[in-house]
Structures are given as structure tokens and as C-alpha cells.
Scaffold this motif. Structure first.
Motif, short mmCIF file in Angstrom:
data_model
loop_
_atom_site.label_atom_id
_atom_site.label_comp_id
_atom_site.label_asym_id
_atom_site.label_seq_id
_atom_site.Cartn_x
_atom_site.Cartn_y
_atom_site.Cartn_z
N MET A 1 39.49 -0.69 -12.24
CA MET A 1 38.70 -0.33 -13.43
C MET A 1 38.44 -1.58 -14.28
O MET A 1 39.36 -2.32 -14.58
N ASP A 2 37.18 -1.75 -14.61
CA ASP A 2 36.75 -2.96 -15.33
C ASP A 2 37.42 -3.11 -16.70
O ASP A 2 37.70 -4.22 -17.14
N ALA A 3 37.63 -1.96 -17.36
CA ALA A 3 38.20 -2.01 -18.72
C ALA A 3 39.52 -2.75 -18.76
O ALA A 3 39.88 -3.38 -19.76
N LEU A 4 40.26 -2.70 -17.63
CA LEU A 4 41.58 -3.33 -17.61
C LEU A 4 41.50 -4.84 -17.48
O LEU A 4 42.50 -5.54 -17.54
N ASN A 5 40.28 -5.34 -17.29
CA ASN A 5 40.10 -6.77 -17.04
C ASN A 5 39.41 -7.49 -18.21
O ASN A 5 38.81 -8.53 -18.04
N LYS A 6 39.47 -6.90 -19.40
CA LYS A 6 38.76 -7.49 -20.53
C LYS A 6 39.60 -8.53 -21.27
O LYS A 6 40.81 -8.39 -21.38
N LYS A 7 38.91 -9.55 -21.78
CA LYS A 7 39.62 -10.56 -22.57
C LYS A 7 40.19 -9.92 -23.83
O LYS A 7 39.57 -9.03 -24.41
N THR A 8 41.34 -10.40 -24.24
CA THR A 8 41.91 -9.94 -25.49
C THR A 8 41.86 -11.09 -26.49
O THR A 8 41.57 -12.24 -26.12
N THR A 159 29.39 -2.84 -32.65
CA THR A 159 30.36 -2.50 -31.61
C THR A 159 29.96 -3.06 -30.24
O THR A 159 30.78 -3.17 -29.36
N THR A 160 28.68 -3.35 -30.09
CA THR A 160 28.17 -3.70 -28.75
C THR A 160 27.21 -4.88 -28.79
O THR A 160 27.43 -5.91 -28.15
N GLY A 161 26.11 -4.73 -29.55
CA GLY A 161 25.02 -5.71 -29.53
C GLY A 161 25.47 -7.12 -29.87
O GLY A 161 25.01 -8.10 -29.26
N VAL A 162 26.38 -7.24 -30.83
CA VAL A 162 26.82 -8.54 -31.30
C VAL A 162 27.43 -9.37 -30.15
O VAL A 162 27.33 -10.60 -30.12
N ALA A 163 27.99 -8.69 -29.16
CA ALA A 163 28.65 -9.38 -28.04
C ALA A 163 27.65 -10.08 -27.11
O ALA A 163 28.04 -10.85 -26.24
N ASP A 164 26.35 -9.82 -27.33
CA ASP A 164 25.34 -10.54 -26.54
C ASP A 164 25.21 -11.99 -26.98
O ASP A 164 24.61 -12.80 -26.29
N TYR A 165 25.72 -12.31 -28.17
CA TYR A 165 25.42 -13.63 -28.75
C TYR A 165 26.62 -14.56 -28.86
O TYR A 165 26.43 -15.78 -28.94
N ILE A 166 27.82 -14.00 -28.96
CA ILE A 166 29.01 -14.86 -29.08
C ILE A 166 30.12 -14.32 -28.17
O ILE A 166 30.11 -13.15 -27.81
N PRO A 167 31.07 -15.18 -27.78
CA PRO A 167 32.16 -14.72 -26.92
C PRO A 167 32.88 -13.53 -27.54
O PRO A 167 33.10 -13.49 -28.76
N ALA A 168 33.25 -12.56 -26.70
CA ALA A 168 33.76 -11.29 -27.22
C ALA A 168 35.03 -10.84 -26.50
O ALA A 168 35.11 -10.89 -25.27
N ALA A 169 35.99 -10.38 -27.28
CA ALA A 169 37.26 -9.90 -26.72
C ALA A 169 37.72 -8.68 -27.50
O ALA A 169 37.16 -8.37 -28.56
N GLY A 389 31.32 -0.18 -26.16
CA GLY A 389 32.08 -1.16 -26.96
C GLY A 389 33.11 -1.91 -26.15
O GLY A 389 33.59 -2.97 -26.57
N ILE A 390 33.48 -1.38 -25.00
CA ILE A 390 34.43 -2.07 -24.12
C ILE A 390 33.67 -2.84 -23.04
O ILE A 390 33.96 -4.00 -22.76
N VAL A 391 32.64 -2.19 -22.49
CA VAL A 391 31.82 -2.86 -21.46
C VAL A 391 31.28 -4.20 -21.97
O VAL A 391 31.23 -5.19 -21.25
N ALA A 392 30.91 -4.23 -23.26
CA ALA A 392 30.27 -5.43 -23.83
C ALA A 392 31.20 -6.64 -23.91
O ALA A 392 30.75 -7.77 -24.07
N LEU A 393 32.51 -6.39 -23.83
CA LEU A 393 33.47 -7.50 -23.98
C LEU A 393 33.51 -8.36 -22.72
O LEU A 393 33.24 -7.89 -21.62
N ASN A 394 33.87 -9.63 -22.90
CA ASN A 394 33.91 -10.56 -21.76
C ASN A 394 35.08 -10.24 -20.83
O ASN A 394 36.16 -9.87 -21.28
N ASN A 395 34.82 -10.39 -19.54
CA ASN A 395 35.91 -10.22 -18.55
C ASN A 395 36.80 -11.44 -18.56
O ASN A 395 36.38 -12.54 -18.93
N LYS A 396 38.04 -11.25 -18.13
CA LYS A 396 39.00 -12.37 -18.06
C LYS A 396 38.56 -13.36 -17.02
O LYS A 396 37.96 -12.99 -16.03
#
Ligand code: AMP
Length: 396
Positions: A1-8, A159-169, A389-396
Motif C-alpha cells: 500500500m502506497d500510503a505506508l511509503n510516504k515521507k514524514t 490538503t492536496t494542491g499545495v503539494a504540487d509546488y513544494i516538497p510534501a510530507a 491528502g495522503i496521495v499528494a505527499l512525496n514517497n520515501k
């Protein structure tokens, strides 16, 4: 599952950086006074981590439904004041969201400073996930951290759009939700038992359908159970019924059988004459509910049946009370199930909203492994949907 691989937040280099944090500061207010600061307290670990690591902290949130207009009664100023007390340090409050005040304040922050911008829903672009507005939010900062799980199922700018422009965790709150709920779905300690209750089958069909592929046992109680009983041909008196879901209920039980999932519904009930906390009540088997009576709680045999199924489980996911647990006379089933979950030693995950409130009110909160901070979001997560809001975050 992708959600488990998100940057914190701990995967970001935050020192000296401006970090925009989406919090859930949607607190209850009465006459401008905060009546519960639980959500503010819940946000403290992420904020303190950022302060301790020399970030410049820019907080944002929605509050209520101002419908895209500046309305003073929806100002976040009371939150800034309470947060300052809790942190023991100044929280600078911008008078706008992405305008001159927010821009000037964010540019003036020193390392470790904290500021809060105004309610993101003062702009109608927020809920439309408008790219230009998302960019303006992103321009306030160098990095983005989402810690608002309760809004993670909404694709909005903050929650989502902002992550298109800067690194997101994600922050600590979302990280905990992901690791408990995502972990239980992807790699549960078995047996995995799901307990579903509450008023409506229609709210939980997606959850049951998804869990039928994952659980060893599914337990259904609460008002929604009567639609299942109806599908077995039982008379259910004046109990809650969703006529248009009877076929779905039947189908779900057949699928469970085909998949070898143990599917339990109440065998007896505490029925009442009327929908009233002090109504006359009796205990009745599920196939003997008389006309004119309504099921308002599970009965003692069902409490035992459910408790036995919960005993020895490795993971329990619970969403929805077993009866009208707000009323003392019909809370016993929910208390019995909460006791069984608490005593099981299982990893226990309680859905947000009504279930979380019931567990808290009945005094079981500290016995559960995780109580979700999002009602709608936790349901969508359990349905197997991807949360924007989780999909938009960067993967590890
Ligand atoms: P939900 O929001 O779907 O989780 O449902 C929670 C609500 O379901 C609570 O307000 C309960 O009072 C209600 N509820 C649970 N069991 C019953 C029942 N047997 N009859 C009517 N309402 C119920």
C-alpha cells in the motif's frame, strides 16, 4: 500500500526552512470561546518537533464553513491564543490567508518562530483545489507538512494542491493513522476482526466490501444489523431498515460464506416500544421481534457471541456503536464489545466520529491502541480508497 511509503516530517531537512503545516484546528466554538482544545493539543507533537528543529513554522487550517468569504466569527484568532498558551510561546496571527499580512509575517519569521494564517476557507478557491490559490499557499513556505487527517479525504488546496509546488510530507498525526489503519489493511496481525455498527448500512457497504477480502471475522451490530436480519426473512418490527439495501446485505453474507469469512449478526436484541431513552424494553431473539417493537441494542447472547469472536483476535477494527449507546438503557451492547476489545490484547483501531465519541464517553479511550481523528477519512481509508491528502505527499 502506497500510503505506508510516504515521507514524514522527520524525512525533511527543516532547519532554517519555512514549513507550512496543514493542521486540523476545526475546533468547537461558542460565542468566540473554544469549548474543546483537543484538536489543538493533538497537533502539538508535529509543531514542537518543527520548533525544536529550528524550522519557521507557518500553520494553516479550516474552521467551520465560512463559504469562501471573510467572516470574523470563523477567524482562527482564538486558536492562535490557545496554541500560544499550550506552547508557552508567541504565535503570530496573520490577518489574511495568502495576502500581504501572511506574506510579510512569513518573510519575517526567525528559526523556531510560529505563525498562523487565517481560515483557508475564507477563499472559495480552497475547496475547489484551485491551482493558483494552491501556489499562493505554497509561496509562503519552502516545505509542506499535512497533519490534518480529518480533511485528508478532501482534495482541497491546503490538503492536496499545495503539494504540487513544494516538497510534501505527513506530520505525526497522519503518520499514526497511516501506520495503524494502513498497517491493519495491508499486513494485519491475525485474526483480523472488523466490528461494524451504527445507523446506516449504506454508509458501511464500501467498508464491508473491502474488508470481506481481508478479514477473518466481520461482526455487524447496531441499527444497520436489522437490514441484514430482514434479508434472512426475519420480521424486524419497527427497527431501522434500509429497504433498498436488503439485497446488498444478502449478497455480502453470501460473499462472506464463499470466502470463508466468519460473518456474525445479532442473535438477540434489546427491543423498545418507542425510540425513546426510557421506553419499555425487552430481550427478544432476532427471529422473533414482535410487530411494533424496535431493536435498539444487541442482547446478552449476542454480547457473548461477539465477545467470543473478539477474544484471541490479533487486530480489531471497530466503527459504529452496537446500539443507541447515547442512552444508558441501550448502551450495554457497546460497553460489552468495548470491554471485549479492551481485554483481547489485540491491536485495536477505532474509527472516528460516533465510535470514537462512544468509546471516549464510556471510558475506554485509553484501552484502545488507536482512535482515529477522522470520521469520513477513516471510513474512506477502510473502504480502500486513496485519500487525496495522503496521495499528494512525496514517497520515501
Ligand atoms: P453512525 O453515524 O452510522 O456510526 O451511527 C451512529 C448512530 O447510530 C448513533 O447515534 C446511534 O444512536 C445510532 N444507532 C445505533 N444502533 C441503533 C439502533 N439499533 N437503532 C437506531 N439507532 C441506532
Amino acid at each position: 500500500m502506497d500510503a505506508l511509503n510516504k515521507k514524514t516530517v522527520e524525512d525533511l531537512e527543516v532547519s532554517g526552512k519555512r514549513v507550512l503545516v496543514r493542521c486540523d484546528f476545526n475546533v468547537p466554538l461558542k460565542d468566540g470561546v473554544i469549548t474543546s482544545d483537543k484538536r489543538i493539543v493533538a497537533s502539538l507533537p508535529t509543531i514542537k518537533y518543527l520548533i525544536d528543529n529550528n524550522a519557521k513554522v507557518i500553520l494553516c487550517s479550516h474552521l467551520g464553513r465560512p463559504k469562501g468569504e471573510f467572516k470574523p466569527e470563523f477567524s482562527l484568532a482564538p486558536v492562535a491564543a490557545r496554541l500560544a498558551e499550550l506552547l508557552g510561546k508567541e504565535v503570530k496571527m496573520a490577518t489574511d490567508v495568502v495576502g500581504e499580512s501572511a506574506q510579510a509575517l512569513s518573510a519575517s519569521l526567525n528559526d523556531g518562530d510560529v505563525m498562523l494564517i487565517e481560515n483557508v476557507r475564507f477563499h472559495k478557491e480552497e475547496t475547489k483545489n484551485d491551482p493558483e490559490f494552491s501556489k499562493k499557499l505554497a509561496d509562503l513556505a519552502d516545505l509542506y507538512v499535512n497533519d490534518a487527517f480529518g480533511s485528508a479525504h478532501r482534495a482541497h488546496s491546503s490538503t492536496t494542491g499545495v503539494a504540487d509546488y513544494i516538497p510534501a510530507a505527513c506530520g505525526y498525526l497522519i503518520q499514526k493513522e497511516i501506520s495503524f489503519i494502513g498497517g491493519a489493511l495491508a499486513n494485519p496481525k491475525r485474526p483480523l476482526v472488523a466490528i461494524l455498527g451504527g445507523a446506516k448500512v449504506s454508509d458501511k457497504i464500501g467498508v464491508i466490501t473491502n474488508l470481506l477480502d481481508k478479514c477473518d471475522t466481520i461482526i455487524v451490530g447496531g441499527g444497520m444489523a436489522y437490514t441484514f436480519m430482514k434479508s434472512l426473512g426475519y420480521s424486524i418490527g419497527t427497527s431501522l431498515l434500509e429497504e433498498d439495501r436488503v439485497e446488498d446485505a444478502k449478497q455480502m453474507m453470501e460473499t462472506a460464506k464463499a470466502k470463508g469469512v466468519n460473518f456474525l449478526i445479532p442473535v438477540d436484541n434489546k427491543v423498545g416500544k418507542e425510540y425513546d431513552p426510557n421506553t419499555e424494553a425487552q430481550i427478544i431473539n432476532s427471529d422473533e421481534i414482535p410487530d411494533g417493537w424496535m431493536g435498539l441494542d444487541i442482547g446478552p447472547k449476542t454480547q457473548e457471541l461477539f465477545a467470543n469472536a473478539i477474544k484471541g483476535s490479533g487486530t480489531v477494527i471497530w466503527n459504529g456503536p452496537m446500539g443507541v449507546s447515547e442512552w444508558e438503557n441501550f448502551a450495554q451492547g457497546t460497553i460489552a464489545v468495548a470491554t471485549a476489545v479492551a481485554e483481547s490484547g489485540a491491536i485495536s483501531i477505532i474509527g472516528g466520529g460516533d465510535s470514537a465519541a462512544a468509546v471516549q464517553k464510556l471510558g475506554f479511550a485509553d484501552k484502545m491502541s488507536h482512535i482515529s481523528t477522522g470520521g469520513g477519512a477513516s471510513l474512506e481509508f477502510l473502504e480502500g480508497k486513496e485519500l487525496p491528502g495522503i496521495v499528494a505527499l512525496n514517497n520515501k
